[in-house]
Write a protein that holds these residues in place. Structure first.
Motif, PDB file in Angstrom:
ATOM      1  N   UNK A   1       1.332  -1.002   0.015  1.00  0.00           N
ATOM      2  CA  UNK A   1      -0.296  -0.073   0.227  1.00  0.00           C
ATOM      3  C   UNK A   1       1.263   1.243  -0.007  1.00  0.00           C
ATOM      4  N   UNK A   2       2.024   1.574   1.023  1.00  0.00           N
ATOM      5  CA  UNK A   2       2.750   2.324   0.259  1.00  0.00           C
ATOM      6  C   UNK A   2       3.532   2.923  -0.414  1.00  0.00           C
ATOM      7  N   UNK A   3       3.766   1.318  -0.804  1.00  0.00           N
ATOM      8  CA  UNK A   3       4.845   2.187  -2.114  1.00  0.00           C
ATOM      9  C   UNK A   3       4.050   1.690  -3.483  1.00  0.00           C
ATOM     10  N   UNK A   4       2.689   1.780  -3.229  1.00  0.00           N
ATOM     11  CA  UNK A   4       2.051   1.867  -4.458  1.00  0.00           C
ATOM     12  C   UNK A   4       1.675   3.696  -4.493  1.00  0.00           C
ATOM     13  N   UNK A   5       2.268   4.421  -3.283  1.00  0.00           N
ATOM     14  CA  UNK A   5       2.207   5.661  -3.721  1.00  0.00           C
ATOM     15  C   UNK A   5       3.427   6.238  -4.360  1.00  0.00           C
ATOM     16  N   UNK A   6       4.375   5.689  -3.678  1.00  0.00           N
ATOM     17  CA  UNK A   6       5.728   6.474  -4.977  1.00  0.00           C
ATOM     18  C   UNK A   6       5.820   5.978  -5.757  1.00  0.00           C
ATOM     19  N   UNK A   7       5.414   4.438  -6.301  1.00  0.00           N
ATOM     20  CA  UNK A   7       4.791   4.244  -7.814  1.00  0.00           C
ATOM     21  C   UNK A   7       4.285   5.294  -8.631  1.00  0.00           C
ATOM     22  N   UNK A   8       3.436   5.803  -8.102  1.00  0.00           N
ATOM     23  CA  UNK A   8       2.182   6.357  -8.411  1.00  0.00           C
ATOM     24  C   UNK A   8       2.450   7.495  -8.195  1.00  0.00           C
TER      25      UNK A   8
END
Length: 309
Positions: A204-211
């Motif tokens: 969930x947290x790394x998705x924010x960075x990916x986006x």
């Protein structure tokens, strides 16, 4: 904190399973404060247990002050009528001094409001010492969804440090067979639960960075060779939420289907006691928060081992 999983065959523990399922629903706000729970008949049908078992489960939740029962009306999720729905700030004494300890009358299982507050900061820091991060992972996913949906401004950075028990260690006090025997399969079961929830939180947290919504994201995991006796959240170095793991007798279903009697800490709705260090707190008043940070950092630096997921 380990989940009971499927319904235990041993009727002696079925009420714990029912209570655990209802506790999870209260914690996730499937049943909101003040909301009426299904009737005992409806719960008995849903869980496939007797009304007596349901009554035992509700009695346990009443003792934990998670629900209240009104004669002739049923059982309701506990709430404080007239209190605001937002997270209370530091309590004030009649003399106007700010105390670090927030009243324990704050609804006991609502981790979500504190994470809502934490994720509205520009820099988010989460230090967590727990059995599995099960409660935290679900609530972090909620905050990720808020950011993706544009409901709140994305923070500049998010850092999470997760301190967890090393399930390869035979020194774990819980989970353990009631007989006292160390069963690696019981520890492996805990390890599977732990890994799945850490993976959920990290994703969930790394998705924010990916986006490209959050510039800096870091999730670190370390393990200690003992089971925590309490659940500890330190949010943005200012708010501490502390709850206690209470060992209980129950059953664990292993991968091969065998059920073994264990001592474990069940459920995701442990009563949390909040403490807050406000901007105008004196060092003495903010002592609980400082002590919690010192406790976490000492275990993180001196006793924990780095792991990758």
């Amino acid at each position: 904190m380990t989940s009971h999983g499927s319904a235990p065959r041993d009727a002696k523990f079925q009420y714990l399973w029912v209570a655990d399922e209802l506790r999870k629903e209260i914690n996730s706000e499937a049943h909101r404060p003040g909301e009426r729970l299904p009737t005992q008949e409806e719960l008995a049908t849903r869980f496939g247990v007797s009304r007596a078992t349901v009554n035992q489960a509700l009695s346990l939740l009443r003792k934990e002050e998670l629900i209240v029962t009104r004669q002739g009306s049923g059982s309701f999720v506990a709430s404080e009528p007239g209190e605001p729905s937002h997270v209370p700030g530091p309590a004030r004494s009649p003399e106007g001094k700010v105390w670090a300890v927030v009243s324990e009358r704050v609804p006991p299982v609502l981790l979500k409001p504190y994470l809502v507050e934490a994720f509205e900061a520009n820099v988010v820091k989460l230090d967590v010492f727990s059995m599995t991060t099960e409660s935290l992972a679900a609530r972090v996913v909620d905050q990720k969804d808020r950011i993706v949906a544009g409901e709140i401004s994305p923070p500049r950075s998010i850092t999470a440090r997760l301190l967890l028990p090393n399930t390869d260690s035979s020194a774990l006090a819980i989970p353990r067979q009631v007989s006292g025997e160390d069963d690696p399969r019981v520890r492996q079961r805990l390890g599977g639960i732990l890994r799945s929830h850490v993976t959920m939180l990290r994703s969930a947290l790394y998705e924010l960075r990916r986006l490209k919504l959050v510039e800096e994201v870091a999730v670190q995991v370390r393990m200690v060779p003992f089971a925590p006796q309490m659940k500890l959240y330190i949010l943005n170095n200012r708010v501490v939420l502390q709850g206690f793991y209470i060992p209980e007798e129950g059953t664990a279903t292993l991968e091969d289907g065998e059920e073994v009697a264990t001592y474990d800490a069940y459920g995701t709705g442990a009563t949390l006691y909040p403490f807050r260090a406000s901007a105008d707190s004196t060092p003495e008043q903010a002592g609980v928060v400082r002590a919690a940070k010192k406790f976490f950092d000492a275990n993180w630096e001196n006793l924990a081992t780095k792991v990758t997921f």
